[in-house]
Design a protein around this motif. Sequence first.
Motif, PDB file in Angstrom:
ATOM      1  N   SER A   1       5.165  -9.031  -4.066  1.00  0.00           N
ATOM      2  CA  SER A   1       4.191  -8.614  -3.048  1.00  0.00           C
ATOM      3  C   SER A   1       4.169  -7.111  -2.877  1.00  0.00           C
ATOM      4  O   SER A   1       3.109  -6.485  -2.841  1.00  0.00           O
ATOM      5  N   ALA A   2       5.350  -6.505  -2.759  1.00  0.00           N
ATOM      6  CA  ALA A   2       5.396  -5.042  -2.562  1.00  0.00           C
ATOM      7  C   ALA A   2       4.925  -4.304  -3.816  1.00  0.00           C
ATOM      8  O   ALA A   2       4.408  -3.197  -3.731  1.00  0.00           O
ATOM      9  N   GLY A   3       5.097  -4.948  -4.971  1.00  0.00           N
ATOM     10  CA  GLY A   3       4.732  -4.277  -6.223  1.00  0.00           C
ATOM     11  C   GLY A   3       3.365  -4.666  -6.740  1.00  0.00           C
ATOM     12  O   GLY A   3       2.976  -4.254  -7.836  1.00  0.00           O
TER      13      GLY A   3
ATOM     14  N   ASP B   1       0.824  -1.216   0.000  1.00  0.00           N
ATOM     15  CA  ASP B   1       0.000   0.000   0.000  1.00  0.00           C
ATOM     16  C   ASP B   1       0.852   1.257   0.000  1.00  0.00           C
ATOM     17  O   ASP B   1       0.600   2.183  -0.769  1.00  0.00           O
ATOM     18  N   ILE B   2       1.861   1.271   0.868  1.00  0.00           N
ATOM     19  CA  ILE B   2       2.643   2.508   0.983  1.00  0.00           C
ATOM     20  C   ILE B   2       3.482   2.745  -0.271  1.00  0.00           C
ATOM     21  O   ILE B   2       3.644   3.895  -0.699  1.00  0.00           O
ATOM     22  N   VAL B   3       3.963   1.679  -0.885  1.00  0.00           N
ATOM     23  CA  VAL B   3       4.721   1.843  -2.136  1.00  0.00           C
ATOM     24  C   VAL B   3       3.802   2.440  -3.208  1.00  0.00           C
ATOM     25  O   VAL B   3       4.160   3.382  -3.924  1.00  0.00           O
TER      26      VAL B   3
ATOM     27  N   GLY C   1       0.494   8.291  -5.757  1.00  0.00           N
ATOM     28  CA  GLY C   1      -0.442   9.204  -5.099  1.00  0.00           C
ATOM     29  C   GLY C   1       0.043  10.642  -5.153  1.00  0.00           C
ATOM     30  O   GLY C   1       1.061  10.950  -5.779  1.00  0.00           O
ATOM     31  N   PRO C   2      -0.700  11.523  -4.471  1.00  0.00           N
ATOM     32  CA  PRO C   2      -0.278  12.925  -4.434  1.00  0.00           C
ATOM     33  C   PRO C   2       1.081  13.084  -3.759  1.00  0.00           C
ATOM     34  O   PRO C   2       1.410  12.320  -2.853  1.00  0.00           O
ATOM     35  N   ILE C   3       1.846  14.060  -4.219  1.00  0.00           N
ATOM     36  CA  ILE C   3       3.147  14.346  -3.603  1.00  0.00           C
ATOM     37  C   ILE C   3       2.875  15.241  -2.404  1.00  0.00           C
ATOM     38  O   ILE C   3       2.495  16.401  -2.557  1.00  0.00           O
TER      39      ILE C   3
END
Length: 242
Positions: free
Chosen positions: A236-238, A204-206, A212-214
């Motif tokens: 998984s992270a991607g 999610d955080i990646v 997402g917005p900067i």
Amino acid sequence: MEIVISSSMDELNLKGAEYFEKLLAAKPDAVLGLATGSTPIGIYNELIMKYRAGRIDFSRAKAVNLDEYIGLSPDDSQSYANFMQQKLFSQINIQPGNCYIPNGTADDIDAECQRYDRVIASLGGIDIQLLGIGHDGHIGFNEPGHSFEKQTHSIELTKETIAANARFFESMEKVPKRAITMGIKAIMNAKSVLLVAFGADKCDIVYRALTGPITPSVPGSILQLHPNLTVLLDDSAGAKLR
Ligand code: GLP
């Protein structure tokens, strides 16, 4: 931005190490911005193997680390200085005098932060900055909600970061609550940035950081503006970027 997603950790770690290998072949006195955490360990292991195989020479390289806990001395087993010694520096031919990390036990922390900025400037800036990412989007210890303009500074760690770091300490009380971190400014000034993330818990955080917005509420989102960013992700992270 180049994003590499792979199911093979070996491939990702090798790829990560190859960036350092190529850089040092072209520029033996390159300034390597290094990171702690579990994520870079595989890349460090590859670098050690390449050094042992005679493929990388660190004798003229400089290393600047992102951050250090306030209150932990370099010989504390949980300090980032100690982490770097164990995981990399003691196993390659980098000169101890060429390895820089903020001093978390300095009497005057603000003066130490300014000193660290002078160190980075005196080295001519960072050639490659290796980064992991925290679950709240922090890079180094640049926690959410702070200006992107900051240089090296001290910071109160968020509850989430303290909880994530607790796995390395005997008890919650022993987890440092403050740290010194290189600012976003120096990270963004690095000539190239290598962001690495592994595991479903980073998915999610990646995704938020890269698409997402900067915004300072996701510090890693600033990396979208870096002109030379490479991202290495396991499947998984991607997952959300496929
Ligand atoms: C700490 C470090 C960061 C690192 C993060 C993630 O907060 N200061 O540089 O990216 O942990 O750690 P891990 O790689 O163990 O997930």
